[in-house]
Write a protein that holds these residues in place. Structure first.
Motif, PDB file in Angstrom:
ATOM      1  N   ASP A  92      19.211 -29.770  77.192  1.00 45.72           N
ATOM      2  CA  ASP A  92      19.722 -29.754  75.813  1.00 45.72           C
ATOM      3  C   ASP A  92      19.323 -31.042  75.111  1.00 45.72           C
ATOM      4  O   ASP A  92      19.216 -32.082  75.727  1.00 45.72           O
ATOM      5  CB  ASP A  92      21.252 -29.642  75.792  1.00 45.72           C
ATOM      6  N   ASP A  94      21.100 -32.631  72.930  1.00 44.45           N
ATOM      7  CA  ASP A  94      22.246 -33.444  72.475  1.00 44.45           C
ATOM      8  C   ASP A  94      22.701 -34.487  73.492  1.00 44.45           C
ATOM      9  O   ASP A  94      23.762 -35.066  73.348  1.00 44.45           O
ATOM     10  CB  ASP A  94      23.414 -32.528  72.097  1.00 44.45           C
ATOM     11  N   GLN A  96      23.841 -34.129  76.357  1.00 46.37           N
ATOM     12  CA  GLN A  96      24.960 -33.770  77.219  1.00 46.37           C
ATOM     13  C   GLN A  96      24.492 -33.682  78.663  1.00 46.37           C
ATOM     14  O   GLN A  96      25.284 -33.854  79.580  1.00 46.37           O
ATOM     15  CB  GLN A  96      25.571 -32.434  76.777  1.00 46.37           C
ATOM     16  N   ARG A 195      29.052 -34.297  82.691  1.00 43.63           N
ATOM     17  CA  ARG A 195      28.572 -33.841  81.401  1.00 43.63           C
ATOM     18  C   ARG A 195      29.159 -34.710  80.302  1.00 43.63           C
ATOM     19  O   ARG A 195      30.372 -34.794  80.136  1.00 43.63           O
ATOM     20  CB  ARG A 195      28.952 -32.381  81.185  1.00 43.63           C
ATOM     21  N   ARG A 198      28.831 -34.451  73.336  1.00 41.94           N
ATOM     22  CA  ARG A 198      27.667 -34.369  72.476  1.00 41.94           C
ATOM     23  C   ARG A 198      27.420 -35.712  71.804  1.00 41.94           C
ATOM     24  O   ARG A 198      28.345 -36.315  71.268  1.00 41.94           O
ATOM     25  CB  ARG A 198      27.939 -33.302  71.412  1.00 41.94           C
TER      26      ARG A 198
HETATM   27 MG    MG Z   1      25.696 -29.328  73.714  1.00 44.37          MG
END
Ligand code: MG
Ligand code: UDP
Length: 333
Positions: A92, A94, A96, A195, A198
């Motif tokens: 991803d 972002d 994350q 994780r 964002r």
């Molecule tokens: Mg995300």
């Protein structure tokens, strides 16, 4: 050896620069060639312009510009068809999924694993509601569908070229990637990571989208919801038969008993509700079967932008070779 990193992006203009600076730290330290495949999934902001600007500076960037928003699953598929690497990692934009985990994944890959899953050991960055619904989904899915989905595992993973070739042979247009990833199999191991929240921008998935995503997962890999109606129907019929026998007997012994409005209405509405639910489930599957029969392509590419080192002019020039942008309209090599 080459590593392909696939990044689907949808309205992520402000996330691209931070992502590039983070990922570069990781990949530049690796003794391996790499390409960054950005799939622009119909962004309406300046995502594409930002990518094109960055490509001028970083020639490892390839851009697949889709003709509209096809959704993350289709965007990933587009990236997978274009990837040239021996190892392929979707990630991803972002931040994350921490890029440095890729190093660990490559280590496991070198040990001989064909799939290295990134598992989130701590989902505190997700809301309580998202965590618990995800949890229910995995439990339900793994009870009724084959193959099992590993829990807390997303799209962030490393795949060997063999795995991606296998994935590219699956032509279904309803693509629940988590399920397809699990379905193809291969020697698999796990690395854990935390994780992060964002980095900037907003999530592109809301509750309704996630609900539909869950239905997609279950209908793609299980027919139990369809078949359960046979048994529900049998049980209800059996109960109705028993009740009928009881009423007949009672009438024979005690005579006609007129009141019974409530029980009739309850029975009629209950069975009506069951039937509508059953038809609804049929509809979910029939709708998907209908879409599949059209065999539409999974995504449409507007253009592909790549930087290539020019060799045609000035072959014996002492100047460094000039890279130039090539624009194609079809994926594939
Ligand atoms: Mg995300
Ligand atoms: N994304 C995409 N198409 C979409 C929705 C999302 O390509 O229709 C991309 C998005 O740009 C991001 C990744 O998929 O790189 C994950 O999206 P997001 O962070 O919004 O999902 P979440 O982490 O909230 O589940």
């Amino acid at each position: 050896m080459m590593l392909s990193i696939i990044i689907p992006v949808f309205n992520e203009a402000e996330a691209i620069l931070p992502f590039l600076s983070e990922i570069s730290k990781t990949v530049k330290s690796l003794p391996i060639q790499y390409e960054l495949i950005f799939v622009n999934d119909g962004s309406t902001d300046s995502t594409l312009q930002t990518l094109l600007q960055e490509q001028e500076k970083d020639h490892s960037i390839r851009i697949i510009d889709l003709s509209r928003n096809f959704g993350k699953e289709a965007a990933l598929t587009a990236g997978l068809t274009a990837a040239k690497g021996d190892a392929i990692v979707p990630i991803d934009v972002d931040l994350q999924d921490p890029p440095e985990i890729i190093i660990e994944m490559l280590g496991k890959w070198k040990e001989g694993y064909e799939v290295v899953l990134g598992r989130r050991i701590n989902r505190n960055s997700d809301s309580w509601a998202k965590r618990s619904t995800a949890n229910w989904f995995y439990r339900l899915h793994n009870r009724i569908a084959q193959p099992r989905l590993p829990e807390d595992v997303g799209d962030f993973r490393l795949m060997d070229r063999k795995v991606v070739i296998a994935l590219n042979r699956l032509f279904e247009s309803h693509r629940f990637m988590k399920g397809l990833f699990a379905w193809v199999g291969f020697r698999t191991t796990i690395v854990d990571y935390v994780r992060a929240p964002r980095f900037n921008g907003t999530s592109k998935f809301n509750g309704w989208k996630l609900w539909n995503f869950a239905i997609e997962g279950i209908t793609s890999f299980s027919t139990s919801p369809l078949r359960i109606w046979t048994y529900v129907g049998l049980i209800v019929s059996f109960a109705a038969f028993a009740f009928g026998a009881f009423i007949s007997l009672r009438t024979a012994i005690y005579g006609v008993d007129v009141p019974g409005y409530a029980s009739i209405v309850v029975a009629v509405t209950f069975i009506g509700g069951l039937q509508l639910t059953g038809i609804g489930v049929l509809g979910e599957y029939l709708g998907r079967a209908y879409i599949e029969t059209k065999r539409r392509p999974i995504f449409i590419v507007r253009e592909i932008f790549e930087m290539e080192i020019g060799t045609s002019q000035n072959d014996n020039s002492l100047l460094p070779p000039q890279a130039s942008r090539t624009v194609r309209s079809q994926p594939g090599n």
